[in-house]
Design a protein around this motif. Structure first.
Motif, mmCIF file in Angstrom:
data_model
loop_
_atom_site.group_PDB
_atom_site.id
_atom_site.type_symbol
_atom_site.label_atom_id
_atom_site.label_comp_id
_atom_site.label_asym_id
_atom_site.label_seq_id
_atom_site.Cartn_x
_atom_site.Cartn_y
_atom_site.Cartn_z
ATOM 1 N N VAL A 100 0.851 -1.190 0.000
ATOM 2 C CA VAL A 100 0.000 0.000 0.000
ATOM 3 C C VAL A 100 0.886 1.239 0.000
ATOM 4 C CG1 VAL A 100 -1.901 -1.140 1.191
ATOM 5 C CG2 VAL A 100 -0.129 0.014 2.533
ATOM 6 N N LYS A 101 0.282 2.391 -0.169
ATOM 7 C CA LYS A 101 1.028 3.644 -0.190
ATOM 8 C C LYS A 101 1.130 4.216 1.216
ATOM 9 C CE LYS A 101 -0.460 4.797 -4.888
ATOM 10 N NZ LYS A 101 0.865 4.564 -5.499
ATOM 11 N N VAL A 125 2.377 7.559 7.795
ATOM 12 C CA VAL A 125 0.924 7.447 7.683
ATOM 13 C C VAL A 125 0.627 6.457 6.566
ATOM 14 C CG1 VAL A 125 -1.227 8.650 7.191
ATOM 15 C CG2 VAL A 125 0.569 9.810 8.470
ATOM 16 N N ILE A 126 0.031 5.324 6.916
ATOM 17 C CA ILE A 126 -0.288 4.298 5.932
ATOM 18 C C ILE A 126 -1.647 4.587 5.322
ATOM 19 C CG2 ILE A 126 -0.783 1.845 5.594
ATOM 20 C CD1 ILE A 126 1.271 1.217 7.731
ATOM 21 N N LEU A 127 -1.726 4.563 3.999
ATOM 22 C CA LEU A 127 -2.952 4.836 3.259
ATOM 23 C C LEU A 127 -3.416 3.551 2.580
ATOM 24 C CD1 LEU A 127 -1.802 8.195 1.668
ATOM 25 C CD2 LEU A 127 -3.289 7.921 3.660
ATOM 26 N N MET A 160 -7.325 5.512 -0.612
ATOM 27 C CA MET A 160 -6.997 6.072 -1.913
ATOM 28 C C MET A 160 -8.239 6.165 -2.808
ATOM 29 S SD MET A 160 -3.858 6.737 -1.485
ATOM 30 C CE MET A 160 -3.472 7.301 -3.138
ATOM 31 N N ALA A 161 -9.152 5.183 -2.665
ATOM 32 C CA ALA A 161 -10.359 5.178 -3.490
ATOM 33 C C ALA A 161 -11.296 6.322 -3.133
ATOM 34 C CB ALA A 161 -11.088 3.846 -3.335
ATOM 35 N N SER A 162 -11.149 6.876 -1.916
ATOM 36 C CA SER A 162 -12.028 7.969 -1.488
ATOM 37 C C SER A 162 -11.598 9.319 -2.057
ATOM 38 C CB SER A 162 -12.040 8.055 0.038
ATOM 39 O OG SER A 162 -10.778 8.490 0.537
ATOM 40 N N LEU A 163 -10.414 9.379 -2.679
ATOM 41 C CA LEU A 163 -9.888 10.636 -3.209
ATOM 42 C C LEU A 163 -10.374 10.870 -4.644
ATOM 43 C CD1 LEU A 163 -6.203 10.268 -1.947
ATOM 44 C CD2 LEU A 163 -8.029 11.608 -0.900
#
Length: 296
Positions: free
Chosen positions: A61-62, A71-73, A78-81
């Motif tokens: 993950v990013k 901060v792990i995303l 990511m799909a919420s952006l």
């Protein structure tokens, strides 16, 4: 050329379906790293620096690291952006051509009219040309929201991706605070020298000498048999489809003008609303790093 994606230019109620193509290409000779003894490709593994394991893609993950915390995303984060969900090139304003700073220009794309939108495409192109204006647009490409300039080049509309204003660095150099004295004679000589190099810019007169010589070197080695057999695989990005419904052009233009005037009148009467504060993602401490074991 192969279209990157299809979508539509939108302003007001006007919808101009288009196909988007990359306007430029890299001419560099592709090179990669190999073992000098046998020509074997050098591959890189996705190895975790903490446990030393090779990690599959589904567990990668990013993250953002500020040097002290990570901060792990997740994929859900990511799909919420804002992403490439939209297939619209949304015009936000039309500005004079000379207001654009070339320093902001990034990648360029050609826009081809869809077979059903030729008149709307031609009308937009003609209007931009006659009014000497550029359309500032917002669009999404490769999971990034982008700012762009829609302008005319010959008989085609060009979408020029723009850098955001905070991506342009300020030229703050102490040496520029000084103003050296320049004599009239020095200025005359400088102008005369410049005039001796004056001419019209013809890009086809110039070539990349390094790449030309590199290709000659590779061809010479191939002719002399200095090569090894290798297997190559090539991937091709699948063309994505999209677009919008075409509505009556004259009706759309009139309704858009009326709605724009009405919106400006309403906006002038209403006070600006304050935006709610955005929630920041929770910070996660970076675990202590262990020495990764070297693979056997």
């Amino acid at each position: 050329m192969r279209a990157i994606w299809t979508g539509a230019i939108t302003f007001g109620l006007v919808n101009v379906p288009v196909k988007v193509y990359s306007a430029t290409e890299d001419h560099d000779v592709p090179l990669h790293q190999v073992h000098d003894a046998d020509g074997g490709r050098i591959r890189y593994q996705r190895r975790c620096e903490i446990d030393g394991k090779v990690i599959p893609y589904e567990h990668i993950v990013k993250a953002y690291d500020d040097g002290e915390r990570t901060v792990i995303l997740t994929a859900e984060d990511m799909a919420s952006l804002p992403s490439e969900r939209s297939r619209e090139i949304d015009v936000v304003e039309f500005v004079p051509n000379d207001q654009l700073d070339p320093l902001m220009f990034d990648r360029s794309y050609y826009l081809e009219p869809d077979s059903k939108s030729l008149k709307a495409y031609a009308l937009l192109r003609k209007t931009l040309e006659d009014e000497e204006r550029t359309a500032i647009v917002e669009f999404a490409l490769r999971q990034k929201t982008r700012l762009g300039a829609l302008r005319v080049r010959g008989n085609v509309l060009v979408l020029q991706a723009l850098l955001w204003h905070d991506e342009i660095r300020a030229a703050e150099f102490p040496s520029l605070d000084q103003t050296p004295r320049i004599s009239d004679r020095e200025l005359q000589l400088s102008s005369a020298l410049m005039e001796s190099f004056a001419g019209d810019f013809e890009p086809e007169k110039f070539s990349d000498e390094y790449q030309d010589e590199l290709r000659k070197l590779i061809d010479a080695k191939l002719e002399q048999g200095e090569s090894v057999d290798t297997a190559a695989t090539f991937g091709e990005e699948e063309e994505k489809k999209g677009g919008g419904e075409v509505i009556d052009l004259m009706e759309a233009l009139q309704r858009s003008v009326d709605r724009s005037r009405s919106s400006k009148s309403t906006a002038a009467k209403k006070p600006a609303e304050k935006k709610p504060a955005e929630k920041k993602p929770a910070a996660r401490k970076t675990p202590a790093k262990k020495s990764a074991k070297k693979p056997a």
